[in-house]
Structure formats: structure tokens, C-alpha cells
Design a protein around this motif. Structure first.
Motif, mmCIF file in Angstrom:
data_model
loop_
_atom_site.group_PDB
_atom_site.id
_atom_site.type_symbol
_atom_site.label_atom_id
_atom_site.label_comp_id
_atom_site.label_asym_id
_atom_site.label_seq_id
_atom_site.Cartn_x
_atom_site.Cartn_y
_atom_site.Cartn_z
ATOM 1 N N MET A 11 -14.953 -11.618 -18.211
ATOM 2 C CA MET A 11 -15.730 -12.811 -17.837
ATOM 3 C C MET A 11 -14.863 -14.059 -17.985
ATOM 4 S SD MET A 11 -18.941 -12.039 -17.203
ATOM 5 C CE MET A 11 -19.340 -10.323 -16.936
ATOM 6 N N LEU A 12 -14.855 -14.862 -16.932
ATOM 7 C CA LEU A 12 -14.191 -16.162 -17.001
ATOM 8 C C LEU A 12 -15.251 -17.240 -16.838
ATOM 9 C CD1 LEU A 12 -11.143 -15.904 -14.572
ATOM 10 C CD2 LEU A 12 -11.027 -16.311 -17.020
ATOM 11 N N PRO A 13 -15.062 -18.379 -17.486
ATOM 12 C CA PRO A 13 -15.997 -19.472 -17.198
ATOM 13 C C PRO A 13 -15.761 -19.978 -15.775
ATOM 14 C CG PRO A 13 -14.201 -20.228 -18.619
ATOM 15 C CD PRO A 13 -14.025 -18.744 -18.445
ATOM 16 N N MET A 71 -3.017 -2.812 -5.784
ATOM 17 C CA MET A 71 -4.455 -2.733 -5.552
ATOM 18 C C MET A 71 -4.721 -2.771 -4.055
ATOM 19 S SD MET A 71 -7.012 -4.641 -8.169
ATOM 20 C CE MET A 71 -7.301 -6.114 -7.236
ATOM 21 N N LYS A 72 -4.126 -1.811 -3.367
ATOM 22 C CA LYS A 72 -4.364 -1.691 -1.930
ATOM 23 C C LYS A 72 -4.982 -0.326 -1.681
ATOM 24 C CE LYS A 72 -2.203 -5.559 -0.955
ATOM 25 N NZ LYS A 72 -2.994 -6.765 -0.739
ATOM 26 N N ALA A 73 -5.881 -0.272 -0.700
ATOM 27 C CA ALA A 73 -6.592 0.972 -0.425
ATOM 28 C C ALA A 73 -5.632 2.085 -0.010
ATOM 29 C CB ALA A 73 -7.616 0.732 0.681
ATOM 30 N N GLU A 117 2.329 1.770 -3.342
ATOM 31 C CA GLU A 117 1.308 2.320 -4.256
ATOM 32 C C GLU A 117 1.072 3.810 -3.969
ATOM 33 O OE1 GLU A 117 -2.320 0.066 -4.734
ATOM 34 O OE2 GLU A 117 -1.225 -1.831 -4.805
ATOM 35 N N ASP A 118 1.139 4.192 -2.666
ATOM 36 C CA ASP A 118 0.998 5.612 -2.324
ATOM 37 C C ASP A 118 2.068 6.433 -3.050
ATOM 38 O OD1 ASP A 118 -1.081 5.048 -0.642
ATOM 39 O OD2 ASP A 118 0.096 5.148 1.215
ATOM 40 N N ASP A 127 -0.971 -7.775 -9.161
ATOM 41 C CA ASP A 127 -2.367 -7.917 -8.757
ATOM 42 C C ASP A 127 -3.254 -8.136 -9.985
ATOM 43 O OD1 ASP A 127 -3.221 -5.410 -9.780
ATOM 44 O OD2 ASP A 127 -2.684 -4.397 -7.917
ATOM 45 N N ARG A 128 -4.515 -8.401 -9.727
ATOM 46 C CA ARG A 128 -5.399 -8.838 -10.811
ATOM 47 C C ARG A 128 -5.606 -7.738 -11.838
ATOM 48 N NH1 ARG A 128 -5.428 -13.511 -12.496
ATOM 49 N NH2 ARG A 128 -5.649 -14.296 -10.381
ATOM 50 N N ARG A 129 -5.686 -6.491 -11.363
ATOM 51 C CA ARG A 129 -5.890 -5.428 -12.336
ATOM 52 C C ARG A 129 -4.652 -5.275 -13.223
ATOM 53 N NH1 ARG A 129 -7.642 0.622 -10.778
ATOM 54 N NH2 ARG A 129 -5.945 0.270 -9.340
ATOM 55 N N THR A 145 -11.109 -5.393 -14.542
ATOM 56 C CA THR A 145 -11.408 -6.185 -13.344
ATOM 57 C C THR A 145 -12.325 -7.333 -13.772
ATOM 58 O OG1 THR A 145 -13.484 -5.133 -12.693
ATOM 59 C CG2 THR A 145 -11.459 -4.054 -11.954
ATOM 60 N N PHE A 146 -12.545 -8.248 -12.845
ATOM 61 C CA PHE A 146 -13.424 -9.373 -13.157
ATOM 62 C C PHE A 146 -14.894 -8.942 -13.281
ATOM 63 C CE2 PHE A 146 -10.334 -12.722 -11.355
ATOM 64 C CZ PHE A 146 -9.796 -12.912 -12.611
ATOM 65 N N LEU A 191 -9.298 -0.570 -5.355
ATOM 66 C CA LEU A 191 -8.972 -0.004 -6.666
ATOM 67 C C LEU A 191 -8.715 1.501 -6.579
ATOM 68 C CD1 LEU A 191 -11.667 -1.957 -8.703
ATOM 69 C CD2 LEU A 191 -9.214 -2.165 -9.033
ATOM 70 N N ARG A 192 -8.880 2.048 -5.376
ATOM 71 C CA ARG A 192 -8.716 3.484 -5.109
ATOM 72 C C ARG A 192 -9.707 4.323 -5.925
ATOM 73 N NH1 ARG A 192 -2.548 4.742 -3.128
ATOM 74 N NH2 ARG A 192 -2.319 2.828 -1.938
ATOM 75 N N ALA A 238 0.837 -1.208 0.000
ATOM 76 C CA ALA A 238 0.000 0.000 0.000
ATOM 77 C C ALA A 238 0.869 1.254 0.000
ATOM 78 C CB ALA A 238 -0.927 -0.009 1.207
ATOM 79 N N GLU A 254 1.420 6.859 -6.819
ATOM 80 C CA GLU A 254 0.423 7.847 -7.270
ATOM 81 C C GLU A 254 0.855 9.283 -7.005
ATOM 82 O OE1 GLU A 254 -3.384 6.686 -5.619
ATOM 83 O OE2 GLU A 254 -2.906 7.667 -3.738
ATOM 84 N N LYS A 314 -23.265 -14.712 -17.279
ATOM 85 C CA LYS A 314 -23.181 -15.931 -16.475
ATOM 86 C C LYS A 314 -23.817 -15.655 -15.129
ATOM 87 C CE LYS A 314 -18.643 -15.651 -14.491
ATOM 88 N NZ LYS A 314 -17.269 -16.094 -14.380
#
Lengths: 788, 275
Positions: A706-708, B1-3, A120-121, A276-278, A701-702, B43-44, A117, A124, B189
Motif C-alpha cells: 500500500m502506498l499513500p 513482467m511481460k506476458a 524473460e522467456d 519492473d515493479r515486482r 505487487t501494489f 505476472l505470468r 518478454a 524461466e 485506502k
């Protein structure tokens, strides 16, 4: 499932995976689970725009030392991937963006914090000024545009163009049926459960950079880091622990690996980066995007004479090391003819640079695309000939009597009965009954369709194939080490890796087959350059053939050494003993490996004077007799119900009839087949990263990607036949990718079968409700004559 | 992806919660089940200075029988309503809608009030509660006020709530034994947000005839013409009539979306008028 009641633990036995015990209990060890004292976390500032010139990057005051830009990474070279194919233009891929950014998500700065975190701070707070350039988002437009270029020093936006022609003029002349189609696959991400993950530190005692990385190819990452960071190979150790899925995403050197390794060298302390996922969905949208213009020439009955294709591959911004962006067009051009017997072929394939993440080889590498194009065309030919698609497909498949068969692109199909797999799929799906039901119609108004697809899958291909593509790294011999431990157990190690394939189990089964040691006493070590012999790693459905062959060879090397000691201990002639069941059996009694090992390691006075000083450990390499590939193959069949009001496709039944030669463990084969098929259904119906006109990815993002899931994957029925390869140890063929190849083709063929009467033919993945409804509306408009 | 950094407070009661929100001056945000806010924080996309955690306020968790209506506390989870099927007479539609929200793990934490306050146009509760003629009870520093569920959402992710206000509960009129209703949503889905959704309620005993479509750009839209026609005829309108009504109600839909919304509305109506 086929009945496979092979007793024991050797080749063909359905034993449970050794690795399941820890994974089912959540006790696996992934990079994210690892914490080293003093470890810092890394976050990347990534490009918010698809294409632009970096004007200024300003680090926040007081935090300059925790942020690194390209210029700060002294000694880290750009990743450049040469290729010997004429006309190929390599990209210069800097570990952090240099002068320009070329896709949304490209790393620009690397930020270090005590926690993710905080890192990430910092990211940005960096001031970023980029002069935006027009984004090249569409491969066709990028190819036509030489004014705006992804790489300024190129003359256009083409990584390369491949041309292949063999017998086309003769084959295409005088065809009764000429069918032209345009086929498109959308861009997608690979979405392994675990993304990229790297933890690097400097081991002062070993004087080594130690990099824990979630990778399929630890030895190759060592080669790459040595090359691009200027270290000796001996100064680097790569450890790949448990890996949560690879699929090709982790078979290349990642810029993030380079960055984190550089930090560890510079500061001599641990740094960790977890994607991460994004980040994955944005910066990892790097697979499947092919476009085809394809023409098939056939006789009146639909027997193919020739195929002509122009393929365009959206290669993204950079060419990955070591496989290069050339792998995809090479595989597409060479594999488009698939399992079919025809003699005229012409193919031009463009691989275009665009402002998207660089293309990577995803499970099935190009073959999901070529299978989709070819199988849709086969069905179109069948409709033109007025015959059943399965019949036309059947008549065009390479017959078993022609094996081994050299096809029109000079691929050497080693063995198999392709037509039989199709006929079996037709029988197992219950084709005739479905056709009857289709004629009767459904009470709920949905339309039933039946689809087929057949493919063959080159696996474990080696020197000839890869050197023809001119890659910087050519796989040849693979190594394995087998050691008898003092208590008579075995330790196997190999340089391939396992990330879901069950190699800890199947390699042990092969060793058991040779030496008969019980599986519980066989340990398998993978994924650590310090503990395993060299291998180029796990990719291209090669590991069970290559590492399996090497394990067998190493075990066979040890067998006579064990026999000699055993015979001496029993005081009988060596030609009277056999190695079996973990012991050496003589005419009167047997001596266990444990006693032999004890003699060798602890009681040398018991050994024969001429004992082999090689001892009870051997590292031996393996390469198949003919290394042009062992070709697995399969036919998939599906029945769908299409709701034309909602654009919804339900899969009512799905059958796979596959042949991967000798199966080492049928349960592992079925698991691999099923997992691959789920991914293929994702390509067919769900997965897509759309881009807007500015090159912004619209599924980050999810919620949008779409994922099966469990609801979407039907109860697939798998049947296996076994046609051994004549060229590999035990006749084993690789099969890791196959499941992912056919689903788009089979689903689209089934939908097109369902909607044939409406004049609807779909040919763009994924088949979302919107695409399907658009196609239905267009067909309605055509019927009503409201549009030309 | 942390707040990003935020302060966190856990008020003892609703009054303290609204006070904290008021002190936040627009920078405070209430956290209930966190099923939408959680990802948005990570995701901020949401960057509150203060999170006011109302997830443990017992006074928001009651479900009570009010005779001609059910009162559902804002902090009641979807799964509680799902599991109440068969035990909430007159609220059968509520239980069915709850059971179809996202996945069970989301339903275990997500709350009815949180969903209403979040105001996602594709969410289930704004649509279903509008069709049911529910009323939303809002608590603020100046006390409570009531707003029709239909009027709560003013646009995508915006509501009639002011910064210091919280949803306290929802009052849902019970349907009579004669009521006919339908609820249909189409998702690529199951568990995902729908591409199109529709809710219809006809209850002559309560003089109710409501037809709404959802999953639009903004709040659910009422199709009163169709509602009146179906209430009068008891029959399914023709495809062209449904298509035209959808086109009038949501003129910005393109041809494909209009087709989809019409197909979905037709299914919801079918459920209600089916013999």
C-alpha cells in the motif's frame, strides 16, 4: 504559507521550475525512453528462495550464449565495501549469485533477448537446483544464531555493533521518572516512480564505455564501475538523464549496473535493463526496519536526564557500495538524541545480516526511525509526568540561547529556535480548540487525538562526519563550472544530480543572485561525467548547500574578470564598476555581458592587455566553513480521528513548521517538504513488506503493497521560518529529507493521545487496521482482567 | 513482467466466442476489460494458450429495462453503471456499488461479467448481486443457462462456468419503493480491495431479506438468521448478536477479522434500518 514576495529571480524568489515544462508535457527523457540501434534487453533470473546453496544452474539448449552466470562474468569483481569501524564485517556481493543465494530476488542469471518478454522467456527456461538453507528472517533470531550464517566465513550474523556512552551513569542516577518502551519499524521499499534503469554501450569513437543509468551519483558510479570492472576512469562515461525519483535507492552501485556494463564491454553493443515493479518490491525491500528498546530517565516534570537505547537494524544480506550498511547504525546511534538537551546517553546498536535485500539509505536515513522512537518516548514521559506532551517536549528542546550547541553525541547544531517551531506548530494547528473538542467527544463516536513531533536534520555534512564512519568515499569539496557563453548567457554544470529537487532552477537562481543574468539565459547541466566536474553526487540533503556554494564561488570568481574587461571597454577604472544585472555598470554607462563575451571570444583586439587568461569560464570548489552539517529542523503537528471499530485513522489536520535556513526557492522547499511528508505518511500508515517464516516477501505487487495516494495525503499546511546557517554560503541548509522524518512519530503520538483513556499505546509501523484493532483488543482484555 | 506467448482471437459474436473457448480445451481464456487478467498475464500467473477477446462484442453491452428487472450485459463497464445513477429506477444499489469499485480508470474498462467470472472473493459484484437476488445468464456451445448469482462463485477464483462458457448478462430484480438496503466495505485506502464487506437487502414487497458478508476466503456468505430477525423487527441487532452471527457464518476468521467484519456488517445494516 509564509508570504514570500521577493521580486526577481534570485535567492528567495518563487520562480517556477525550469524542468516543469518538459515533465508536464511528458517530454522528459528517461532511460526507458532511450533506444539505441541494435539494442538488446536484459532480464534477470532471480532467486526464488531466501537462503540456499546453488547446486546446479542449467541453461536451455541452444540458448547458452544468451545467458550468463557468475562464472561467465570474467573480469567483474565482487562488490566489497570496506569500513574502518572495528569489528565491521564486509560482505562479498557478487554481481550475480555466487555459490549461495541470500535473499528472494537476488540475481542468479542474466538473460539477453531482442525484447524484454523474450529475455524473460529465457529466464524461466533455466533449470535451477538450490539446496535450501534455513532462512534468517528475524534480526533478533539471526543475531542469536551462529549456526546458520548468511555469510559462511563469518563467525556470526553481525555486520557490526556500535557502542556509545557519554555521561550515562551520572545522568540516569536518581531519576524520578523511568520510562521503558519497545518500538518497531517494519521493512519497506522506497518505491520511486522509476525503478533502476541502465543502458550501456561501447562508444568506438571515444573508446569509452557509456552507461546511461538512473542514478543520483554519476561520478561515483564511474568510480565504482572502474574499480569493479578493472577499467580506467577515462574509459567510462556515465550519463544520468531524467531520473524518476531517487530517495537513496539510486545512490549506490547496483549489481545490475555492473552486469549490463559488463555485457556492453564484452559485446561492444547496447544492452538495456529496466527494473519492473515486482522486481523493485521484492528485491528492493531495503529500508526503515529498526527495533528499539529505549529507556528515558527524567525528573518529576519530565525534564530528560538520560536516555539508554539498544537498537537492532535488519541490515539484510549485503553491504552496499559506497555507503555501506554501517551508515544506518552510525546515523541511528548519533541522531537518536535529536533536538533535545540532555547529558546522559548510552546506546548499543546492532546491524544484523539477514536473508533480505541489503539495507540502503532511504530519505531521512535512520532519522525517521530515531525520531519515531524518541518522540514516542517523549510522549510517554509526559504521560508519566502528568503533563501535556507539547509542554514536556518544549522544556526538553535545545533553547535558541544555547546555539550553537554541542549535543550529547557531540553533534554541533549550528543555529535555530527549536522551541519556537514547536510553539508555532501548536498555535497553527489550533491546539486549544482541538483539546476542547476532544473533551466534548464526537457525534460519530470517533476519538480525536493531537500529536506533535520535533526533529533536527543534519544536512550537507562532510569530511569529519563521513570519515568518522570510515566510508570508502568521503565527500569534501564540491565543484561547479560556470561559463559565460558568447551571447552573454551562462552555462552552469555541477556533478550533483537532480531527480525532483528542482536543481536546474535553484542553481540558476544562485548564479542569478551573484551575476544578475536573467534565468531564461542560464542553462544548468547535470548528470553527465563528461560534461560536469566531479562531485560525489546527490544524497544526504547536500546538493543545494554544496553545489549551490560552488556555483556561487564560481560566479564570484568570474565577476572580477568580467569587471576588468567591462571597465576596459568603458575606458574607466576597474574600481569604479559594479557587476550587476548581467552587465558591468560604470560611472557613466554599462556594458552587457554579451559585449564582454563578444570581446573575449570574437573580438580579442578589444581586450585589455592584462586580461585574465582564465577567461570567462571557471571551475571552483566549495566546502562550508564548518562542515559538520547545517541542521534544518521542524515541528509537525497532526490531529487524527480514530475509529476504534474499524481500526481506521483519519488525519483531520496536519501542520509543518520548518526552518531550513535561507530558502533559495520557497516553492521548491514546499514541494520537497510535501513529497517527503507523503512518504513519511506511507511509513506511518501503509507501507510494509512482510516476510513469511521462509523469507518470502508477501507484498510483491501494489495489490499488497500500500502506498499513500492523493486520497490519503491530507492538505498539509506548511509554514517556514528562516534561520540562516552561520557556516554555509547564504546561510542555506539542506532540507530534502526532512519531510519524511516526522510523520510516523506525529501520527502515532496523535493516535496514542486519542486512545489514552482506553490504555492503548501503539508503537509499530505501519499502523494498519489490524495492528490498531489488535492493540485495542489487548487493552480491552487487560481492562477486563482476562489476561495478565 | 511481460506476458508469456499466447495466441489472440477476436470473435465476431458470442457463438464464435464460445466455439473458440471450446476449441481451446481449457487453455483458452476470455478477455473482457482486462483489469484483472491483464496484470495476471504480465505476472505470468495466467498463461492461456489463446486469449479470446470479447471486449468488442456489442451484444454484451446492452442495459435493458425488463419491467420488473434490469438486464445488464456482461460487457457493461462499471463506469457505465456508475454514470447511470438516477436513470435506473430500482437499481440504485447497482449504481452505488459500481461507483465504489477500484478507481475510475479501472471502472472505465472493467466489466460486470468479467468481475463475476474472475471471482475474487473481495470483489464487489459477487457480494452485491447475491444480496440483490440476481441471476447470471451463461452462454455456452449448447446454448444458454441461468444460475443464481449467489451460486456462481464456488470458491476463490473458481466459478460454476465450464471452460467453454461465458457470462452473457445479469438479470437484477428491481427493488420496490419500500426496499431498504445497505452496502458497506472497509478498505485500507479507497480503491483497494476491502478487508471486509457486507451487503443487505430488505424488500417486503418482493419478500426479500438477504444479508451477505464478503471479502472472505471464498464466496460471500449469507447470514439468514440476521436477515430474518431484521426483516421482522426492522431494528438493528445488538453488537453481540452480530458478532456471533459473523462467527457462525465465517468460523475461520480470527478475532481481529471477526471484529472488522462485524463492524462492517453493522454499518451496512444501519444504512438499511436507519429511519
Amino acid at each position: 504559507m509564509d508570504a514570500q514576495n521577493i521580486a526577481g529571480e534570485g535567492i528567495g524568489a518563487r520562480v517556477r521550475r525550469k524542468e516543469d515544462a518538459r515533465h508536464l508535457r511528458g517530454r522528459g527523457s528517461f532511460v526507458s525512453d532511450m533506444v539505441l540501434p541494435g539494442q538488446s534487453e536484459v532480464a534477470f533470473l532471480r532467486s526464488p528462495v531466501a537462503h540456499g546453496r546453488i547446486r546446479r544452474v542449467v541453461k536451455p539448449k541452444g540458448h547458452e550464449s544468451a545467458i550468463y552466470l557468475r562464472a561467465d562474468l570474467e573480469g567483474a569483481k565482487a562488490i566489497v565495501t570496506p569500513l574502518t569501524i572495528p569489528g565491521y564485517k564486509p560482505s562479498e556481493h557478487h554481481p550475480l549469485a555466487h555459490e549461495k543465494v541470500r535473499f528472494v530476488g537476488e540475481p542468479i542469471a542474466l538473460c539477453v533477448g531482442a525484447t524484454r518478454a523474450e529475455a524473460e522467456d529465457l529466464a524461466e527456461r533455466i533449470e535451477l537446483e538450490i539446496d535450501e538453507l534455513p532462512a534468517l528472517v528475524d534480526a533478533h533470531a539471526a543475531r542469536a544464531n551462529a549456526e546458520v550464517r548468511v555469510h559462511d566465513h563469518w563467525s556470526d550474523n553481525l555486520f557490526l555493533t556500535l557502542n556509545f556512552e557519554n555521561g550515562f551513569a551520572a545522568g540516569s542516577a536518581g531519576a524520578d521518572i523511568v520510562v521503558k518502551r519497545e518500538v518497531n519499524l517494519s521493512r519497506q521499499a522506497m518505491v520511486p516512480m522509476e525503478g533502476k534503469a541502465v543502458l550501456a554501450h561501447w562508444d568506438e569513437r571515444a573508446d569509452q564505455l557509456v552507461v546511461h543509468s538512473s542514478t543520483q551519483v554519476p561520478h561515483i558510479i564511474r568510480v565504482g564501475l572502474a574499480q569493479f570492472l578493472g577499467l580506467g576512469e577515462g574509459q567510462i562515461r556515465i550519463v544520468s538523464p531524467d531520473v524518476g525519483g531517487g530517495f537513496g535507492y539510486k545512490c549506490v552501485l547496483q549489481p545490475e549496473e555492473l552486469c549490463v556494463a559488463w555485457l556492453a564491454i564484452r559485446h561492444r553493443r547496447p544492452f538495456r535493463y529496466i527494473e519492473d515493479r515486482r522486481e523493485h518490491l521484492v528485491a528492493g525491500a531495503n529500508a526503515r526496519q529498526h527495533h528499539y528498546r529505549i529507556t528515558a530517565y527524567a525528573d518529576r516534570a519530565g525534564r530528560l536526564k538520560a536516555v539508554d537505547a539498544e537498537i537492532s537494524i535488519d541490515g539484510g544480506a549485503y553491504s552496499a557500495w559506497p555507503f555501506t550498511v554501517g551508515l544506518e547504525p552510525g546515523q541511528a546511534t548519533g541522531n537518536l538524541p535529536g533536538p533535545y538537551d540532555f547529558r546522559g546517553y548510552r546506546c548499543k546498536t546492532h546491524c544484523v545480516a539477514t536473508n533480505k535485500p541489503g539495507f540502503l539509505p532511504y530519505r531521512g536515513v535512520a532519522r525517521t526511525g530515531v525520531c519515531f522512537a524518541m518522540e514516542l518516548v517523549i510522549d510517554a514521559v509526559a504521560r508519566a509526568a502528568g503533563r501535556e506532551p507539547w509542554q514536556v517536549r518544549h522544556d526538553n528542546l535545545v533553547p535558541a540561547t544555547a546555539m550553537p550547541y554541542d549535543n550529547v553525541t557531540r553533534k554541533h547544531y549550528d543555529s535555530g529556535d527549536y522551541p519556537k517551531s514547536l510553539l508555532t506548530a501548536k498555535e497553527k494547528i489550533g491546539f486549544d480548540a482541538w483539546r476542547e473538542r476532544q473533551k466534548r467527544g464526537e457525534a460519530d463516536g470517533r476519538r480525536i487525538g493531537i500529536g506533535f513531533a520535533t526533529y533536527c536534520e543534519q544536512s550537507a555534512h562532510g569530511v569529519g562526519v563521513f570519515s568518522a564512519w570510515g566510508l570508502p568515499m568521503i565527500p569534501g569539496y564540491d565543484n561547479a563550472t560556470v561559463r559565460v557563453t558568447p551571447d552573454g548567457g551562462l552555462e552552469l554544470s555541477a556533478g550533483v544530480h537532480s531527480h525532483g529537487q528542482g536543481m536546474e532552477t535553484t542553481l540558476a537562481q544562485i548564479a542569478h543572485q551573484v551575476l544578475g543574468v536573467e534565468l531564461g539565459k542560464i542553462r544548468v547541466v547535470l548528470g553527465d561525467t563528461a560534461l560536469t566536474p566531479f562531485s560525489t553526487g546527490t544524497y544526504a540533503s547536500r546538493s543545494i548547500v554544496m553545489a549551490g556554494g560552488a556555483v556561487a564561488n564560481a560566479c564570484k570568481t568570474l565577476a572580477p574578470r568580467l569587471a576588468a574587461i567591462g571597465a576596459h571597454l568603458m575606458q574607466c577604472a576597474v574600481n569604479t564598476v559594479r557587476v550587476e544585472n548581467g552587465q558591468v555598470a560604470g560611472p557613466l554607462r554599462a556594458v552587457a555581458f554579451r559585449d564582454i563575451a563578444e570581446a573575449f571570444y570574437m573580438r580579442p583586439e578589444r581586450l585589455p592587455p592584462d586580461v585574465d587568461p582564465g577567461g570567462l569560464e571557471a571551475t571552483v570548489a566549495f566546502k562550508p566553513k564548518v562542515d559538520t552539517g547545517a541542521f534544518s529542523y521542524a515541528s509537525h503537528a497532526a490531529v487524527v480521528a480514530v475509529n476504534t471499530a474499524l481500526g481506521q485513522v483519519e488525519i483531520l489536520d496536519y501542520v509543518i513548521v520548518a526552518d531550513c535556513g535561507t530558502q533559495v526557492n520557497p516553492m521548491v522547499v514546499e514541494g520537497q517538504t510535501l513529497g517527503g511528508a507523503a512518504q513519511g505518511l506511507g511509513t506511518a500508515l501503509y507501507e510494509e513488506t512482510p516476510y513469511d517464516a521462509n523469507g518470502q516477501p508477501l507484498a510483491s505487487t501494489f495489490a499488497d503493497y500500500m502506498l499513500p495516494g492523493a486520497n490519503e495525503v491530507p492538505a498539509i499546511r506548511i509554514f517556514h521560518t528562516q534561520t540562516p546557517s552561520p557556516y554555509t554560503e547564504y546561510g542555506i541548509k539542506g532540507m530534502g529529507e526532512g519531510g519524511a522524518i516526522a510523520p510516523p512519530a506525529v501520527i502515532f503520538n496523535a493516535v496514542n493521545d486519542a486512545l489514552k483513556d482506553l490504555g492503548v499505546e501503539v508503537s509499530e509501523t505501519p499502523l494498519t487496521p489490524r495492528r490498531l484493532l489488535t492493540a485495542i483488543a489487548a487493552a480491552e482484555a487487560r481492562r477486563e482482567g482476562t489476561k495478565p | 513482467m511481460k506476458a508469456a506467448k499466447f495466441d489472440y482471437a477476436r470473435p465476431r459474436d458470442l457463438a464464435e466466442a464460445t466455439k473458440l473457448l471450446a476449441q481451446g480445451n481449457g487453455a483458452a481464456k476470455a478477455l473482457a476489460g482486462g483489469q484483472s487478467l491483464g496484470p495476471m498475464l504480465n505476472l505470468r500467473l495466467a498463461r492461456p494458450g489463446l486469449l479470446v477477446d470479447i471486449s468488442r462484442l456489442e451484444e454484451l453491452k446492452a442495459v435493458s429495462d425488463g419491467g420488473d428487472h434490469w438486464r445488464i450485459g456482461a460487457g457493461v463497464t462499471h463506469s457505465r453503471l456508475e454514470d447511470a445513477a438516477g436513470r435506473m429506477p430500482g437499481a440504485e444499489m447497482i449504481c452505488l456499488v459500481a461507483a465504489g469499485i477500484a478507481y475510475r480508470s479501472v471502472r472505465n474498462r472493467g466489466t460486470i461479467g468479467g468481475s463475476l467470472a474472475h471471482a475474487d472473493p473481495a470483489a464487489d459484484w459477487p457480494l452485491a448481486l447475491a444480496a440483490l437476488g440476481a441471476t447470471v445468464e451463461i452462454a455456452g456451445p449448447k446454448g444458454k443457462r441461468r444460475v443464481a448469482a449467489q451460486a456462481l462463485m464456488s470458491g476463490a477464483f473458481t466459478t460454476a462456468l465450464d471452460d467453454a462458457e461465458l457470462i452473457a448478462g445479469v438479470t437484477v430484480p428491481k427493488l420496490s419503493a419500500k426496499a431498504r438496503w445497505g452496502y458497506y466495505k472497509f478498505c485500507i485506502k479507497p480503491g483497494e480491495f476491502p478487508e471486509a464487506s457486507a451487503a443487505v437487502v430488505f424488500d417486503s414487497a418482493r419478500n426479500a431479506a438477504r444479508v451477505f458478508i464478503g471479502a472472505l476466503d471464498g464466496p460471500p456468505v449469507a447470514l439468514s438468521g440476521i436477515a430474518v430477525a431484521v426483516a421482522a423487527s426492522g431494528a438493528l441487532p445488538g453488537a453481540a448478536e452480530i458478532d456471533a452471527a459473523v462467527a457462525r457464518a465465517a468460523p475461520s476468521l480470527d478475532a481481529v477479522d471477526r471484529r472488522l467484519h462485524a463492524a462492517v456488517l453493522s454499518r451496512a445494516l444501519q444504512q438499511a434500518v436507519a429511519p
